[in-house]
Design a protein around this motif. Structure first.
Motif, mmCIF file in Angstrom:
data_model
loop_
_atom_site.group_PDB
_atom_site.id
_atom_site.type_symbol
_atom_site.label_atom_id
_atom_site.label_comp_id
_atom_site.label_asym_id
_atom_site.label_seq_id
_atom_site.Cartn_x
_atom_site.Cartn_y
_atom_site.Cartn_z
ATOM 1 N N THR A 265 5.598 9.974 -0.518
ATOM 2 C CA THR A 265 4.703 8.878 -0.185
ATOM 3 C C THR A 265 5.251 8.043 0.963
ATOM 4 O O THR A 265 6.449 8.024 1.239
ATOM 5 N N VAL A 266 4.329 7.360 1.608
ATOM 6 C CA VAL A 266 4.650 6.341 2.601
ATOM 7 C C VAL A 266 4.288 5.015 1.957
ATOM 8 O O VAL A 266 3.223 4.873 1.354
ATOM 9 N N LEU A 267 5.179 4.060 2.051
ATOM 10 C CA LEU A 267 4.980 2.733 1.476
ATOM 11 C C LEU A 267 4.875 1.739 2.626
ATOM 12 O O LEU A 267 5.707 1.748 3.537
ATOM 13 N N VAL A 268 3.830 0.906 2.595
ATOM 14 C CA VAL A 268 3.647 -0.118 3.623
ATOM 15 C C VAL A 268 3.500 -1.465 2.936
ATOM 16 O O VAL A 268 2.677 -1.629 2.042
ATOM 17 N N ARG A 269 4.336 -2.398 3.342
ATOM 18 C CA ARG A 269 4.205 -3.784 2.877
ATOM 19 C C ARG A 269 3.687 -4.609 4.047
ATOM 20 O O ARG A 269 4.078 -4.385 5.188
ATOM 21 N N ILE B 111 0.870 -1.169 0.000
ATOM 22 C CA ILE B 111 0.000 0.000 0.000
ATOM 23 C C ILE B 111 0.911 1.224 0.000
ATOM 24 O O ILE B 111 1.862 1.281 0.780
ATOM 25 N N SER B 112 0.634 2.182 -0.851
ATOM 26 C CA SER B 112 1.366 3.448 -0.805
ATOM 27 C C SER B 112 0.355 4.579 -0.794
ATOM 28 O O SER B 112 -0.716 4.474 -1.386
ATOM 29 N N PHE B 113 0.707 5.654 -0.104
ATOM 30 C CA PHE B 113 -0.192 6.796 -0.013
ATOM 31 C C PHE B 113 0.611 8.072 0.175
ATOM 32 O O PHE B 113 1.710 8.055 0.721
ATOM 33 N N ALA B 114 0.034 9.184 -0.304
ATOM 34 C CA ALA B 114 0.659 10.487 -0.124
ATOM 35 C C ALA B 114 0.642 10.826 1.360
ATOM 36 O O ALA B 114 -0.261 10.420 2.095
ATOM 37 N N SER B 115 1.650 11.551 1.808
ATOM 38 C CA SER B 115 1.770 11.901 3.227
ATOM 39 C C SER B 115 0.532 12.647 3.703
ATOM 40 O O SER B 115 0.251 13.760 3.271
ATOM 41 N N THR B 116 -0.211 12.003 4.568
ATOM 42 C CA THR B 116 -1.420 12.566 5.146
ATOM 43 C C THR B 116 -1.605 11.957 6.528
ATOM 44 O O THR B 116 -1.128 10.853 6.791
ATOM 45 N N TYR C 41 2.332 -11.557 11.991
ATOM 46 C CA TYR C 41 1.848 -10.484 11.131
ATOM 47 C C TYR C 41 2.971 -9.469 10.995
ATOM 48 O O TYR C 41 3.481 -8.959 11.991
ATOM 49 N N TRP C 42 3.361 -9.177 9.753
ATOM 50 C CA TRP C 42 4.508 -8.315 9.461
ATOM 51 C C TRP C 42 4.070 -7.065 8.714
ATOM 52 O O TRP C 42 3.269 -7.150 7.783
ATOM 53 N N TRP C 43 4.629 -5.929 9.099
ATOM 54 C CA TRP C 43 4.445 -4.669 8.392
ATOM 55 C C TRP C 43 5.812 -4.035 8.214
ATOM 56 O O TRP C 43 6.617 -3.994 9.145
ATOM 57 N N VAL C 44 6.084 -3.519 7.029
ATOM 58 C CA VAL C 44 7.312 -2.774 6.753
ATOM 59 C C VAL C 44 6.871 -1.408 6.240
ATOM 60 O O VAL C 44 6.220 -1.309 5.202
ATOM 61 N N ILE C 45 7.221 -0.367 6.986
ATOM 62 C CA ILE C 45 6.782 0.991 6.692
ATOM 63 C C ILE C 45 7.996 1.811 6.274
ATOM 64 O O ILE C 45 8.978 1.895 7.017
ATOM 65 N N SER C 46 7.926 2.421 5.083
ATOM 66 C CA SER C 46 9.044 3.209 4.546
ATOM 67 C C SER C 46 8.571 4.617 4.237
ATOM 68 O O SER C 46 7.462 4.814 3.732
ATOM 69 N N ASP C 47 9.439 5.594 4.512
ATOM 70 C CA ASP C 47 9.138 6.967 4.136
ATOM 71 C C ASP C 47 10.255 7.505 3.251
ATOM 72 O O ASP C 47 11.275 6.845 3.055
ATOM 73 N N GLN C 48 10.072 8.696 2.701
ATOM 74 C CA GLN C 48 11.038 9.316 1.798
ATOM 75 C C GLN C 48 11.786 10.464 2.467
ATOM 76 O O GLN C 48 12.357 11.309 1.796
ATOM 77 N N GLY C 49 11.792 10.462 3.779
ATOM 78 C CA GLY C 49 12.462 11.526 4.515
ATOM 79 C C GLY C 49 13.961 11.316 4.581
ATOM 80 O O GLY C 49 14.505 10.346 4.043
ATOM 81 N N PRO C 50 14.650 12.240 5.276
ATOM 82 C CA PRO C 50 16.112 12.171 5.379
ATOM 83 C C PRO C 50 16.596 11.088 6.339
ATOM 84 O O PRO C 50 17.777 10.779 6.378
ATOM 85 N N GLY C 51 15.682 10.510 7.099
ATOM 86 C CA GLY C 51 16.050 9.483 8.072
ATOM 87 C C GLY C 51 16.368 10.094 9.422
ATOM 88 O O GLY C 51 16.369 11.308 9.595
#
Length: 161
Positions: free
Chosen positions: A68-72, A18-23, A80-90
């Protein structure tokens, strides 16, 4: 806008993305991420996932709607596994509570989980994440968070903390 990968035929062998714009409007996203989780686990996992998604959106992507935020998401047996990624500087992820990644004690101070001095609420989300999930790991850059919860469909209700 929310983008969703096609549903796998055998969910235990594939990841849903699932990917979504930052909201911060996360209700439909949380509903999707919890759709295959036993209902009695929803309140606890919703809280933990919401904190992780808010951190990615607010602190990672700085609420930038062009990022965007990407969630696998995947289920492997009763994990139950979730991997959440963002596009920030870390950021520099907090140290694990101990070598075995066991949960922190309820009386530990959430302020120990942040370098943020000017916001009183800073660090509370990370504290909650460590209370909810059984396995927590950030990538070295601090832009991706892997979460796991071991849940049995016939298990007792989650403990009230």
């Amino acid at each position: 806008m929310i983008a969703i990968s096609s549903r796998p035929r055998q969910i235990d062998q594939n990841w849903v993305t699932i990917s979504f714009a930052s909201t911060l409007y996360l209700c439909p996203i949380l509903d999707l991420l919890l759709a295959d989780v036993p209902k009695h686990w929803h309140p606890e996992l919703r809280l933990g996932l919401q904190e992780a998604l808010v951190n990615a959106t607010k602190h990672g992507n700085n609420l930038d709607p062009t990022k965007t935020v990407l969630v696998r998401f995947s289920i492997v047996k009763d994990h139950y596994w979730w991997v959440i990624s963002d596009q920030g500087p870390g950021f520099k992820p907090p140290c694990r509570p101990n070598q075995n990644n066991q949960k922190i004690a309820a009386d530990d101070d959430p302020e120990n989980y942040t370098d943020c001095d000017d916001e009183k609420e800073c660090g509370r989300g990370i504290y909650i994440i460590y209370q909810v999930f059984d396995y927590i790991e950030w990538n070295s850059k601090g832009t991706e968070l892997m979460l796991c919860k071991k849940v049995r469909n016939n298990s007792r209700l989650p403990l009230v903390r």
